[in-house]
Scaffold this motif. Structure first.
Motif, short mmCIF file in Angstrom:
data_model
loop_
_atom_site.label_atom_id
_atom_site.label_comp_id
_atom_site.label_asym_id
_atom_site.label_seq_id
_atom_site.Cartn_x
_atom_site.Cartn_y
_atom_site.Cartn_z
N GLY A 21 11.18 27.49 -25.53
CA GLY A 21 11.99 28.69 -25.39
C GLY A 21 11.98 29.10 -23.93
O GLY A 21 10.96 28.94 -23.25
N THR A 22 13.11 29.62 -23.43
CA THR A 22 13.18 29.95 -22.01
C THR A 22 12.39 31.22 -21.66
O THR A 22 12.12 31.49 -20.51
CB THR A 22 14.64 30.16 -21.57
OG1 THR A 22 15.21 31.12 -22.46
CG2 THR A 22 15.40 28.86 -21.63
N SER A 23 12.04 32.01 -22.69
CA SER A 23 11.19 33.16 -22.46
C SER A 23 10.19 33.22 -23.60
O SER A 23 10.40 32.64 -24.67
CB SER A 23 12.01 34.45 -22.40
OG SER A 23 12.70 34.64 -23.62
N ILE A 25 2.77 40.42 -24.81
CA ILE A 25 3.24 40.96 -23.54
C ILE A 25 4.75 41.07 -23.67
O ILE A 25 5.34 40.53 -24.61
CB ILE A 25 2.88 40.04 -22.34
CG1 ILE A 25 3.48 38.64 -22.52
CG2 ILE A 25 1.38 39.97 -22.15
CD1 ILE A 25 3.45 37.80 -21.25
N VAL A 26 5.37 41.79 -22.77
CA VAL A 26 6.83 41.83 -22.75
C VAL A 26 7.30 40.45 -22.30
O VAL A 26 6.84 39.94 -21.28
CB VAL A 26 7.33 42.92 -21.78
CG1 VAL A 26 8.85 42.90 -21.74
CG2 VAL A 26 6.82 44.29 -22.21
N SER A 27 8.19 39.84 -23.10
CA SER A 27 8.66 38.48 -22.82
C SER A 27 9.01 38.29 -21.36
O SER A 27 9.67 39.13 -20.77
CB SER A 27 9.92 38.19 -23.64
OG SER A 27 9.59 38.00 -24.98
N ASP A 28 8.57 37.19 -20.80
CA ASP A 28 9.07 36.81 -19.48
C ASP A 28 9.34 35.31 -19.46
O ASP A 28 9.12 34.60 -20.44
CB ASP A 28 8.18 37.32 -18.34
CG ASP A 28 6.87 36.55 -18.22
OD1 ASP A 28 6.53 35.82 -19.16
OD2 ASP A 28 6.21 36.69 -17.18
N GLY A 29 9.83 34.83 -18.34
CA GLY A 29 10.33 33.46 -18.27
C GLY A 29 9.22 32.41 -18.36
O GLY A 29 8.07 32.68 -18.01
N THR A 30 9.57 31.23 -18.83
CA THR A 30 8.61 30.13 -18.97
C THR A 30 9.06 28.95 -18.12
O THR A 30 10.23 28.87 -17.72
CB THR A 30 8.53 29.65 -20.43
OG1 THR A 30 9.80 29.10 -20.80
CG2 THR A 30 8.18 30.78 -21.38
N VAL A 31 8.13 28.05 -17.85
CA VAL A 31 8.45 26.80 -17.14
C VAL A 31 7.83 25.63 -17.92
O VAL A 31 6.99 25.85 -18.79
CB VAL A 31 7.89 26.80 -15.70
CG1 VAL A 31 8.45 27.98 -14.90
CG2 VAL A 31 6.37 26.85 -15.67
N GLN A 74 19.12 28.40 -17.83
CA GLN A 74 17.99 29.06 -18.50
C GLN A 74 18.21 30.57 -18.59
O GLN A 74 17.69 31.22 -19.48
CB GLN A 74 16.68 28.75 -17.76
CG GLN A 74 16.35 27.26 -17.82
CD GLN A 74 14.99 26.95 -17.22
OE1 GLN A 74 13.97 27.29 -17.78
NE2 GLN A 74 14.98 26.29 -16.09
N ARG A 75 19.03 31.12 -17.68
CA ARG A 75 19.34 32.55 -17.76
C ARG A 75 20.17 32.88 -18.99
O ARG A 75 20.35 34.04 -19.33
CB ARG A 75 20.05 33.02 -16.48
CG ARG A 75 21.38 32.33 -16.28
CD ARG A 75 21.93 32.50 -14.87
NE ARG A 75 22.37 33.84 -14.57
CZ ARG A 75 21.71 34.70 -13.81
NH1 ARG A 75 20.57 34.38 -13.28
NH2 ARG A 75 22.18 35.88 -13.54
N TYR A 76 20.75 31.88 -19.64
CA TYR A 76 21.49 32.07 -20.89
C TYR A 76 20.68 31.61 -22.10
O TYR A 76 21.21 31.47 -23.19
CB TYR A 76 22.83 31.33 -20.85
CG TYR A 76 23.74 31.81 -19.75
CD1 TYR A 76 24.28 33.09 -19.80
CD2 TYR A 76 24.05 31.00 -18.67
CE1 TYR A 76 25.11 33.55 -18.78
CE2 TYR A 76 24.88 31.45 -17.65
CZ TYR A 76 25.41 32.73 -17.71
OH TYR A 76 26.22 33.18 -16.71
N GLY A 77 19.40 31.34 -21.88
CA GLY A 77 18.55 30.94 -23.00
C GLY A 77 18.61 29.45 -23.31
O GLY A 77 18.06 29.01 -24.31
N PRO A 122 0.92 32.77 -14.70
CA PRO A 122 1.14 34.09 -14.11
C PRO A 122 0.38 35.25 -14.76
O PRO A 122 0.29 36.30 -14.15
CB PRO A 122 2.66 34.30 -14.31
CG PRO A 122 3.02 33.44 -15.49
CD PRO A 122 2.10 32.27 -15.43
#
Lengths: 352, 243
Positions: free
Chosen positions: A252-254, A226-232, A24-27, A182
């Motif tokens: 999408g991962t973010s 908001i500034v994009s952040d991670g999703t679950v 997920q750190r690579y999208g 969050p």
């Protein structure tokens, strides 16, 4: 080597397994089955690993034909009318298709997705450790796209083992439980209360990326960017129009919309199975309770093989089955899952 | 630095992930702390942590609640967030060739007009930048870069385009980015690169990592076409200036 040929299948049907977390750190989104318990149940019935790849069947009908030998399969998840050569078969059981026989499935009832596991698993080339289809990233095997009529899944020849049934605990009822955050502080107390008090429906424009909700418009305190952040899986984001979207395994991962709450992991499968158009509510619970539920759910998954039994009496089973199917047709009239409408002019696959 | 670092906020993302938030804004110092914590969590091999996802201003930590609870993990993360922040978390530096303008960068002229300068000036400024991969997200390989010169900061398009090409190099807000797959975008398209930041069956599958440094160079459209064929065959095309 035998194979299962897809004679017909509706939209939103694809090969899915436990998914491919880790990148997920690579999208790269994890994908994987929408209802992990149903996937694990189907696999347990034919002796597969719980999160082996199976066919995730969308709300419409489907049919599968065994070729070049017998194929042993199992069905779990959203129940449907099902038969092999006009002989009714039950969900939550394994069954063997003789060479040339066809398993025919109707609409999903009281849920959206069913899982067809194949004894020995689905043959394919794992990508990042998974066969799950993620069409946008070109991933998935044996087909990097949703399944279509004519597709073939290689299978191992049926073992001839006794057919089995799994006795799953009755699914939890009641509201879909969430943990706030969050970004719940991007919403007023009134907006949060409206979110928790509203009756929601899943829109028919939903897909494996996200389920769109219809009900109320949830207002933001400071705008919807908001500034994009991670999703679950289960993140509930609220875009500009105020209609929440619950992010699903192809998300999408973010993302750049505030997330008011997150569906607890133990309720994700139950949420994914909620038919479009049916009213439901959310309920906020605390972190300690959510994590206790997650541990209980993990324990259930771990002990699934112990819930599998040989089917002792086929005759008895048939009777139970007929009753189940009669009950099923009674509800299906008011409860046909129309989660995703096929393109205009195209009838549902099972009527083709 | 003697003063203790301000603690990040721990935000629950359901029962199996924590968002460790350093800032609500796009902020270079916050991003450095995100990347430092990402590195520290990997080094510490915290039991129960399954995956981390760095973004501009927060680190999303996925974990297994069977292994560790929210409070215990939160405490560990707060402690790790107090470790000194190294100035560089990655020393990898890439040069990425870009065909600017024309069909490959359909917004270049408009951007120049809006900023009352020439397309050549926009390109000169864009390739002069020393960028860092702040995060990768949305779709595979979509790399968001920090370090865009203030002159080039522009609000995003009013109407996002539903489909923009693979390899698009664009600017939006205070960011520039390398988009790998074709997809929707509300950013201003300056050019295209043949470099695939994500390509199946290539080693490495993902070219850029969070924290990597990136600069751009200019290639003409003919060279782009040649590089595109080479990239299709699995060549990196991007130049690794320092590892």
């Amino acid at each position: 080597m035998s194979k299962l040929v897809i004679a017909s299948i509706g939209p939103a049907s694809s090969v899915q397994d436990g998914g491919r977390p880790g990148a997920q750190r690579y999208g790269l989104t994890p994908s994987g089955a929408l209802d992990r318990l149903a996937l694990a149940a189907a696999n347990s019935l034919v002796g597969n690993q719980p999160f082996a790849a199976a066919v995730e069947i969308g709300p419409f009908g489907a049919s599968f034909t065994a070729r070049d030998g017998a194929v042993r399969v199992a069905l779990a998840g959203a129940p449907r009318n099902a038969d092999i050569a006009k002989r009714p078969v039950a969900f939550d059981t394994s069954m063997t298709l003789a060479e040339g026989e066809t398993l025919t499935l109707g609409f999903a009832r009281g849920g959206s997705f069913s899982y067809l596991a194949i004894e020995g698993g689905i043959q394919g080339e794992p990508m990042f450790g998974s066969l799950s289809v993620n069409a946008r990233a070109g991933l998935g095997s044996p087909y990097p796209r949703p399944l279509q009529a004519g597709d073939e899944l290689e299978a191992t020849d049926a073992s001839g083992a006794a057919e089995r049934r799994i006795d799953l605990p009755a699914p939890a009822d009641g509201p879909i439980r969430v943990v706030l955050g969050p970004q719940d502080d991007e919403f007023s107390d009134t907006a949060k209360q409206l979110f928790l008090d509203s009756e929601w429906k899943i829109s028919q424009t939903s897909d494996r990326m996200g389920y769109r909700l219809e009900g109320s418009a949830i207002k933001h305190l400071h705008g919807h960017n908001i500034v994009s952040d991670g999703t679950v899986n289960g993140s509930i984001q609220v875009p500009g129009n105020g209609a929440p979207i619950v992010l699903m395994p192809d998300r999408g991962t973010s993302g750049g919309y505030p997330k008011i709450a997150t569906v607890i992991s133990a309720d994700l499968g139950r949420f994914a199975q909620t038919p479009a158009g049916r009213d439901f509510r959310f309920k906020a619970i605390g972190m300690a309770e959510a994590q206790a539920e997650a541990r209980k759910f993990a324990e259930l998954l771990r002990t699934l093989p112990g819930l599998v039994h040989d089917i002792e009496s086929f005759a008895l089973n048939l009777e139970a089955l007929q009753n189940a199917n009669v009950a099923g047709s009674a509800v299906s009239a008011v409860d046909a899952a129309t989660w995703q409408v096929p393109p205009a002019g195209e009838p549902p696959a099972h009527e083709l | 630095m003697a003063a203790p670092l301000s603690p990040p906020r721990l935000l629950p993302s359901g029962d199996s992930a924590i968002t460790v938030e350093f800032s609500r804004h796009i902020d270079d110092a916050a991003n450095q702390r995100v990347l430092a914590l990402d590195h520290a969590v990997a080094q510490a091999a915290v039991p129960g942590v399954t995956e981390t996802v760095p973004t501009y201003r927060s680190l999303l930590v996925h974990y297994d609640p069977v292994e560790i609870g929210f409070d215990a993990l939160g405490e560990k993360l707060l402690a790790l967030a107090q470790l000194p922040v190294p100035t560089m978390t990655s020393t990898r530096r890439w040069r990425i060739p870009v065909a600017y303008g024309g069909e490959h960068g359909i917004d270049l002229e408009d951007v120049a007009n809006t900023l009352k300068t020439t397309p050549d000036d926009i390109v000169a400024r864009h390739i002069a930048g020393d960028y860092r991969v702040a995060m990768i997200g949305f779709t595979p390989g979509w790399s968001y870069l920090s370090g865009l010169e203030k002159f080039l900061h522009l609000p995003r398009q009013q109407n996002p385009r539903l489909l923009t090409p693979a390899g698009t190099i664009s600017i939006g807000g205070v960011q520039t980015g390398v988009q790998c797959l074709a997809g929707p975008s509300g950013w201003h398209l300056l050019g295209r690169t043949a470099v695939r930041t994500y390509q199946l069956h290539r080693d490495p599958t993902f070219l850029l990592g969070p924290g990597d440094h990136v600069t751009f160079s200019v290639v003409d459209h003919k060279t782009f076409a040649e590089q595109d064929r080479a990239a299709e065959r699995g060549e990196l095309v991007a130049e690794l200036i320092s590892a």
